[in-house]
Scaffold this motif. Structure first.
Motif, PDB file in Angstrom:
ATOM      1  N   ASP A  27      52.564  63.520  65.860  1.00 13.09           N
ATOM      2  CA  ASP A  27      51.341  62.715  65.774  1.00 13.09           C
ATOM      3  C   ASP A  27      50.945  62.153  67.129  1.00 13.09           C
ATOM      4  OD1 ASP A  27      51.075  63.178  63.073  1.00 13.09           O
ATOM      5  OD2 ASP A  27      51.948  61.260  62.463  1.00 13.09           O
ATOM      6  N   ASP A  28      51.925  61.620  67.875  1.00 14.50           N
ATOM      7  CA  ASP A  28      51.627  61.063  69.197  1.00 14.50           C
ATOM      8  C   ASP A  28      51.157  62.146  70.162  1.00 14.50           C
ATOM      9  OD1 ASP A  28      52.255  58.519  68.359  1.00 14.50           O
ATOM     10  OD2 ASP A  28      54.246  58.485  69.308  1.00 14.50           O
ATOM     11  N   ALA A  29      51.794  63.303  70.115  1.00 19.65           N
ATOM     12  CA  ALA A  29      51.411  64.406  70.996  1.00 19.65           C
ATOM     13  C   ALA A  29      49.981  64.858  70.699  1.00 19.65           C
ATOM     14  CB  ALA A  29      52.383  65.573  70.833  1.00 19.65           C
ATOM     15  N   GLU A  30      49.635  64.948  69.422  1.00 18.28           N
ATOM     16  CA  GLU A  30      48.273  65.348  69.044  1.00 18.28           C
ATOM     17  C   GLU A  30      47.259  64.306  69.505  1.00 18.28           C
ATOM     18  OE1 GLU A  30      48.487  65.989  64.838  1.00 18.28           O
ATOM     19  OE2 GLU A  30      49.427  67.959  65.067  1.00 18.28           O
ATOM     20  N   GLU A  31      47.590  63.026  69.368  1.00 21.27           N
ATOM     21  CA  GLU A  31      46.660  61.973  69.771  1.00 21.27           C
ATOM     22  C   GLU A  31      46.424  61.996  71.277  1.00 21.27           C
ATOM     23  OE1 GLU A  31      45.995  57.150  69.642  1.00 21.27           O
ATOM     24  OE2 GLU A  31      47.685  58.009  68.549  1.00 21.27           O
ATOM     25  N   VAL A  32      47.491  62.101  72.050  1.00 17.05           N
ATOM     26  CA  VAL A  32      47.355  62.142  73.506  1.00 17.05           C
ATOM     27  C   VAL A  32      46.530  63.351  73.928  1.00 17.05           C
ATOM     28  CG1 VAL A  32      48.617  62.462  75.678  1.00 17.05           C
ATOM     29  CG2 VAL A  32      49.457  60.822  73.985  1.00 17.05           C
ATOM     30  N   ALA A  33      46.805  64.496  73.331  1.00 13.44           N
ATOM     31  CA  ALA A  33      46.080  65.723  73.686  1.00 13.44           C
ATOM     32  C   ALA A  33      44.592  65.597  73.342  1.00 13.44           C
ATOM     33  CB  ALA A  33      46.698  66.919  72.979  1.00 13.44           C
ATOM     34  N   ALA A  34      44.289  65.098  72.152  1.00  9.76           N
ATOM     35  CA  ALA A  34      42.886  64.970  71.744  1.00  9.76           C
ATOM     36  C   ALA A  34      42.141  63.969  72.623  1.00  9.76           C
ATOM     37  CB  ALA A  34      42.806  64.553  70.280  1.00  9.76           C
ATOM     38  N   ARG A  35      42.779  62.842  72.901  1.00  7.94           N
ATOM     39  CA  ARG A  35      42.130  61.844  73.758  1.00  7.94           C
ATOM     40  C   ARG A  35      41.858  62.399  75.154  1.00  7.94           C
ATOM     41  NH1 ARG A  35      42.806  56.045  72.410  1.00  7.94           N
ATOM     42  NH2 ARG A  35      43.681  55.918  70.316  1.00  7.94           N
ATOM     43  N   THR A  36      42.812  63.155  75.677  1.00  2.00           N
ATOM     44  CA  THR A  36      42.646  63.724  77.017  1.00  2.00           C
ATOM     45  C   THR A  36      41.493  64.719  77.054  1.00  2.00           C
ATOM     46  OG1 THR A  36      45.014  63.434  77.427  1.00  2.00           O
ATOM     47  CG2 THR A  36      43.827  64.946  78.873  1.00  2.00           C
ATOM     48  N   VAL A  37      41.443  65.600  76.066  1.00  2.00           N
ATOM     49  CA  VAL A  37      40.356  66.591  76.018  1.00  2.00           C
ATOM     50  C   VAL A  37      39.007  65.882  75.849  1.00  2.00           C
ATOM     51  CG1 VAL A  37      39.356  68.492  74.693  1.00  2.00           C
ATOM     52  CG2 VAL A  37      41.805  68.476  75.194  1.00  2.00           C
ATOM     53  N   ASN A  38      38.948  64.916  74.949  1.00  2.00           N
ATOM     54  CA  ASN A  38      37.677  64.217  74.724  1.00  2.00           C
ATOM     55  C   ASN A  38      37.241  63.428  75.956  1.00  2.00           C
ATOM     56  OD1 ASN A  38      37.188  65.160  72.133  1.00  2.00           O
ATOM     57  ND2 ASN A  38      38.452  63.560  71.208  1.00  2.00           N
ATOM     58  N   LYS A  39      38.188  62.837  76.657  1.00  2.00           N
ATOM     59  CA  LYS A  39      37.850  62.108  77.884  1.00  2.00           C
ATOM     60  C   LYS A  39      37.285  63.063  78.927  1.00  2.00           C
ATOM     61  CE  LYS A  39      39.643  58.667  81.064  1.00  2.00           C
ATOM     62  NZ  LYS A  39      40.788  57.806  81.396  1.00  2.00           N
ATOM     63  N   GLN A  40      37.887  64.243  79.042  1.00  2.00           N
ATOM     64  CA  GLN A  40      37.388  65.248  79.989  1.00  2.00           C
ATOM     65  C   GLN A  40      35.978  65.692  79.602  1.00  2.00           C
ATOM     66  OE1 GLN A  40      38.812  66.194  82.801  1.00  2.00           O
ATOM     67  NE2 GLN A  40      37.148  67.584  83.294  1.00  2.00           N
ATOM     68  N   ARG A  41      35.742  65.880  78.321  1.00  2.00           N
ATOM     69  CA  ARG A  41      34.414  66.287  77.855  1.00  2.00           C
ATOM     70  C   ARG A  41      33.377  65.208  78.190  1.00  2.00           C
ATOM     71  NH1 ARG A  41      33.447  66.853  72.662  1.00  2.00           N
ATOM     72  NH2 ARG A  41      31.938  68.493  72.976  1.00  2.00           N
ATOM     73  N   ARG A  42      33.752  63.937  77.982  1.00  2.00           N
ATOM     74  CA  ARG A  42      32.832  62.836  78.325  1.00  2.00           C
ATOM     75  C   ARG A  42      32.553  62.825  79.818  1.00  2.00           C
ATOM     76  NH1 ARG A  42      35.957  60.097  74.746  1.00  2.00           N
ATOM     77  NH2 ARG A  42      37.155  59.073  76.368  1.00  2.00           N
ATOM     78  N   HIS A  43      33.615  62.998  80.616  1.00  2.00           N
ATOM     79  CA  HIS A  43      33.484  62.991  82.075  1.00  2.00           C
ATOM     80  C   HIS A  43      32.544  64.098  82.550  1.00  2.00           C
ATOM     81  CE1 HIS A  43      34.625  62.393  86.246  1.00  2.00           C
ATOM     82  NE2 HIS A  43      34.877  63.680  86.331  1.00  2.00           N
ATOM     83  N   GLU A  44      32.597  65.233  81.902  1.00  2.00           N
ATOM     84  CA  GLU A  44      31.759  66.373  82.276  1.00  2.00           C
ATOM     85  C   GLU A  44      30.365  66.293  81.665  1.00  2.00           C
ATOM     86  OE1 GLU A  44      34.041  69.754  81.038  1.00  2.00           O
ATOM     87  OE2 GLU A  44      35.520  69.503  82.652  1.00  2.00           O
ATOM     88  N   GLY A  45      30.106  65.264  80.847  1.00  2.00           N
ATOM     89  CA  GLY A  45      28.790  65.109  80.248  1.00  2.00           C
ATOM     90  C   GLY A  45      28.534  66.046  79.086  1.00  2.00           C
ATOM     91  N   ARG A  46      29.587  66.547  78.457  1.00  2.00           N
ATOM     92  CA  ARG A  46      29.430  67.483  77.339  1.00  2.00           C
ATOM     93  C   ARG A  46      29.459  66.788  75.992  1.00  2.00           C
ATOM     94  NH1 ARG A  46      33.465  71.453  76.913  1.00  2.00           N
ATOM     95  NH2 ARG A  46      34.933  70.274  78.150  1.00  2.00           N
ATOM     96  N   THR A  47      29.286  65.479  75.999  1.00  2.00           N
ATOM     97  CA  THR A  47      29.230  64.719  74.755  1.00  2.00           C
ATOM     98  C   THR A  47      28.195  63.617  74.928  1.00  2.00           C
ATOM     99  OG1 THR A  47      30.528  63.419  73.198  1.00  2.00           O
ATOM    100  CG2 THR A  47      31.150  63.250  75.488  1.00  2.00           C
ATOM    101  N   PRO A  48      27.470  63.280  73.872  1.00  2.00           N
ATOM    102  CA  PRO A  48      26.422  62.271  74.021  1.00  2.00           C
ATOM    103  C   PRO A  48      26.970  60.878  74.296  1.00  2.00           C
ATOM    104  CG  PRO A  48      26.647  62.924  71.723  1.00  2.00           C
ATOM    105  CD  PRO A  48      27.503  63.838  72.540  1.00  2.00           C
ATOM    106  N   ASN A  49      28.188  60.583  73.871  1.00  2.00           N
ATOM    107  CA  ASN A  49      28.759  59.258  74.056  1.00  2.00           C
ATOM    108  C   ASN A  49      29.518  59.217  75.375  1.00  2.00           C
ATOM    109  OD1 ASN A  49      29.881  56.767  73.876  1.00  2.00           O
ATOM    110  ND2 ASN A  49      31.149  57.190  72.110  1.00  2.00           N
ATOM    111  N   GLN A  50      28.996  58.504  76.355  1.00  2.00           N
ATOM    112  CA  GLN A  50      29.632  58.446  77.665  1.00  2.00           C
ATOM    113  C   GLN A  50      30.708  57.376  77.747  1.00  2.00           C
ATOM    114  OE1 GLN A  50      29.076  60.712  80.133  1.00  2.00           O
ATOM    115  NE2 GLN A  50      27.917  61.702  78.527  1.00  2.00           N
ATOM    116  N   LYS A  51      30.742  56.466  76.780  1.00  2.00           N
ATOM    117  CA  LYS A  51      31.759  55.424  76.759  1.00  2.00           C
ATOM    118  C   LYS A  51      32.805  55.762  75.712  1.00  2.00           C
ATOM    119  CE  LYS A  51      29.092  51.483  78.299  1.00  2.00           C
ATOM    120  NZ  LYS A  51      28.720  50.114  78.007  1.00  2.00           N
TER     121      LYS A  51
END
Length: 98
Positions: A27-51
């Motif tokens: 569970d922890d590994a999945e959470e860290v991985a998902a958060r990291t990918v989503n943060k990268q997507r936000r950083h690259e502007g590939r998601t409408p929510n920048q925060k």
């Protein structure tokens, strides 16, 4: 829900496997991985929510997290006055509560 790209999926799998090898639970590994990918997507502007709406990667030092992440963490810890605190004050309050 937005579908991740093939690159996002590969990054998720790689991070998850790395976390498992470091002894994290599934569970922890999945959470860290998902958060990291989503943060990268936000950083690259590939998601409408920048925060972020979360508290940041639990393996990340408080100083490296955003003010929004720290405020969300302070809310989880029920720290009053957090909306008026700056980053340093938030970090001090969170550390004193943990």
């Amino acid at each position: 829900m937005v579908k991740w790209s093939d690159k996002d999926e590969r990054q998720y799998d790689h991070i998850k496997q790395s976390q498992l090898e470091r002894g994290k639970s599934e569970d922890d590994a999945e959470e860290v991985a998902a958060r990291t990918v989503n943060k990268q997507r936000r950083h690259e502007g590939r998601t409408p929510n920048q925060k972020t709406q979360g508290t940041g990667n639990p393996n990340t030092r408080l100083e490296e997290r955003t003010v929004d992440e720290l405020r969300n963490l302070a809310a989880d810890l029920e720290i009053s006055g957090r909306s008026k605190m700056n980053k340093a004050d938030l970090i001090d309050a969170i550390r004193s509560r943990r």
